[in-house]
Design a protein around this motif. Structure first.
Motif, short mmCIF file in Angstrom:
data_model
loop_
_atom_site.label_atom_id
_atom_site.label_comp_id
_atom_site.label_asym_id
_atom_site.label_seq_id
_atom_site.Cartn_x
_atom_site.Cartn_y
_atom_site.Cartn_z
N SER A 53 -63.30 -54.05 -7.82
CA SER A 53 -63.71 -52.98 -8.44
C SER A 53 -64.45 -53.54 -9.94
O SER A 53 -64.04 -54.33 -10.10
N LEU A 54 -65.58 -52.71 -10.17
CA LEU A 54 -66.06 -53.01 -11.31
C LEU A 54 -66.25 -51.87 -12.23
O LEU A 54 -66.90 -50.74 -11.72
N ARG A 55 -66.02 -51.81 -13.50
CA ARG A 55 -66.00 -50.65 -14.22
C ARG A 55 -67.11 -49.81 -14.26
O ARG A 55 -68.26 -50.69 -14.62
N GLY A 56 -67.18 -48.71 -14.06
CA GLY A 56 -68.63 -48.02 -14.10
C GLY A 56 -69.36 -48.11 -12.98
O GLY A 56 -70.45 -47.29 -12.60
N PHE A 57 -68.70 -48.86 -11.74
CA PHE A 57 -69.53 -49.00 -10.59
C PHE A 57 -68.81 -48.64 -9.20
O PHE A 57 -69.33 -48.60 -8.17
N GLY A 58 -67.40 -48.33 -9.38
CA GLY A 58 -66.62 -47.91 -8.41
C GLY A 58 -66.10 -49.15 -7.66
O GLY A 58 -65.86 -50.25 -8.14
N ARG A 59 -65.63 -48.93 -6.45
CA ARG A 59 -64.66 -49.87 -5.72
C ARG A 59 -65.30 -50.03 -4.48
O ARG A 59 -65.80 -49.47 -3.89
N SER A 60 -64.94 -51.24 -3.98
CA SER A 60 -65.35 -52.01 -2.55
C SER A 60 -64.28 -52.83 -2.15
O SER A 60 -63.28 -53.11 -2.86
N LYS A 61 -64.58 -53.32 -0.92
CA LYS A 61 -63.71 -53.76 -0.16
C LYS A 61 -64.35 -54.97 0.66
O LYS A 61 -65.32 -54.55 1.48
N ILE A 62 -64.12 -56.13 0.86
CA ILE A 62 -64.84 -57.27 1.90
C ILE A 62 -64.05 -57.00 3.26
O ILE A 62 -63.02 -57.13 3.62
N LEU A 63 -64.88 -56.77 4.15
CA LEU A 63 -64.56 -56.39 5.48
C LEU A 63 -64.60 -57.74 6.24
O LEU A 63 -63.67 -57.98 7.17
N SER A 64 -65.38 -58.44 6.05
CA SER A 64 -65.58 -59.81 6.70
C SER A 64 -66.58 -60.89 5.95
O SER A 64 -67.42 -60.34 5.17
N ARG A 119 -72.93 -64.59 5.63
CA ARG A 119 -72.95 -63.10 5.86
C ARG A 119 -71.65 -62.39 5.14
O ARG A 119 -70.66 -63.01 5.54
N VAL A 120 -71.98 -61.38 4.69
CA VAL A 120 -70.72 -60.46 4.49
C VAL A 120 -70.92 -59.05 4.75
O VAL A 120 -72.18 -58.68 5.12
N GLN A 121 -69.75 -58.51 5.14
CA GLN A 121 -69.85 -56.95 5.34
C GLN A 121 -68.96 -56.35 4.49
O GLN A 121 -67.60 -56.88 4.21
N TYR A 122 -69.18 -55.45 3.73
CA TYR A 122 -68.28 -54.67 2.79
C TYR A 122 -68.43 -53.35 3.06
O TYR A 122 -69.40 -52.64 3.29
N GLY A 123 -67.40 -52.70 2.44
CA GLY A 123 -67.47 -51.18 2.14
C GLY A 123 -67.31 -50.78 0.82
O GLY A 123 -66.89 -51.36 0.00
N LYS A 124 -68.29 -49.71 0.43
CA LYS A 124 -68.47 -49.15 -0.81
C LYS A 124 -67.60 -47.77 -0.77
O LYS A 124 -68.09 -46.89 0.23
N LEU A 125 -67.06 -47.51 -1.70
CA LEU A 125 -66.33 -46.00 -1.61
C LEU A 125 -67.41 -45.15 -2.28
O LEU A 125 -67.96 -45.36 -3.31
N LYS A 126 -67.57 -44.03 -1.35
CA LYS A 126 -68.65 -43.00 -1.75
C LYS A 126 -68.18 -42.13 -3.20
O LYS A 126 -66.95 -42.01 -3.38
#
Length: 257
Positions: free
Chosen positions: A228-239, A250-257
């Protein structure tokens, strides 16, 4: 190659703990239940157990898509029961017309009772209601000892699993490439920031990895990490893995809407 080489040095004690649980299940045919694990810890546990045929591994945080979950390691011939995960669900009641309860305030109040984070699952806040999941042995403790959150007087009452107010997080999945898995580089890719700005945010304590502030720009990010980055939301590294023709990762990541 040692299993430790796949993980961070500070994760070694956790790996040792999981290996010990694995041995106990196999050698003594004893079911083992963990405390609540964050997504990164769950990834490590699944890697440690691997394709072990003698162990059945399942996780639960009380509802589908829970973030923090307990893991149950069973000998392969054991059957999982409904109450195997020993979870309790509690609602924090307060006069919503006089104020609100935030996630940080509730977490602070729970930790302030002397209970470790590992005994707590997800905290659910929505439209004037606050709930949390915890280890079952702490249900009566919280009912007696959680009497305030911030400046708000509260009472804590048990609820059923069906009463949880959770809603499934909506993650937008993205593919990208990075020159390295350094925290500043990954943040720059995910949040479309110049690397200098990502580095500055890290040094100011605005970045968290697995809910802990990280102030090292070269901190190595791994698969399963929540960022997470303050002011930018949360994400997670999927692969994370595999190289492009230009030797980028190569990275695949999810960002919280």
């Amino acid at each position: 190659m040692s299993i430790y080489e796949h993980f961070r040095p500070e994760e070694r004690s956790l790996i040792d703990h999981f290996l010990d649980l694995k041995d106990q299940v196999i050698d003594h045919y004893t079911p083992k239940l963990t405390d609540f694990l964050d997504p990164r810890q769950q990834t490590i546990l699944k890697s440690v157990i691997g394709g072990e045929e003698e162990i059945h591994l399942s996780v639960s945080g009380g509802y589908e898509h829970a973030e923090r979950e307990r893991a149950l390691l069973l000998p392969s011939y054991f059957e999982e029961e409904e109450n195997s995960f020993q979870l309790s669900y509690l609602e924090v009641q307060y006069p919503a017309k006089f104020g609100s309860v935030s996630h940080p305030e509730l977490l602070g109040a729970l930790i302030g009772t002397g209970v470790s984070r590992e005994k707590l699952g997800d905290l659910l806040i929505n439209e004037g209601r606050a709930q949390f999941v915890c280890a079952r042995e702490l249900e009566s403790f919280f009912m007696l000892n959680l009497t305030s959150v911030g400046r708000m007087a509260v009472t804590c009452v048990p609820i059923t699993r069906q009463d949880l107010i959770h809603s499934e997080d909506e993650w937008q999945e993205h593919d990208g490439t990075v020159s390295s898995l350094r925290l500043d580089t990954v943040l720059s890719e995910i949040y479309h920031l110049p690397r200098t700005k990502a580095s500055e945010a890290i040094s100011r304590g605005f970045a968290k990895v697995n809910w802990k502030i990280v102030e090292k720009r070269d901190f190595e990010i791994c698969e399963g990490d929540c960022i997470s980055l303050r002011g930018f939301g949360r994400s997670k590294i999927l692969s994370a893995g595999g190289l492009t023709k230009k030797n980028k990762i190569r990275v695949q990541y999810g960002k919280l809407k």
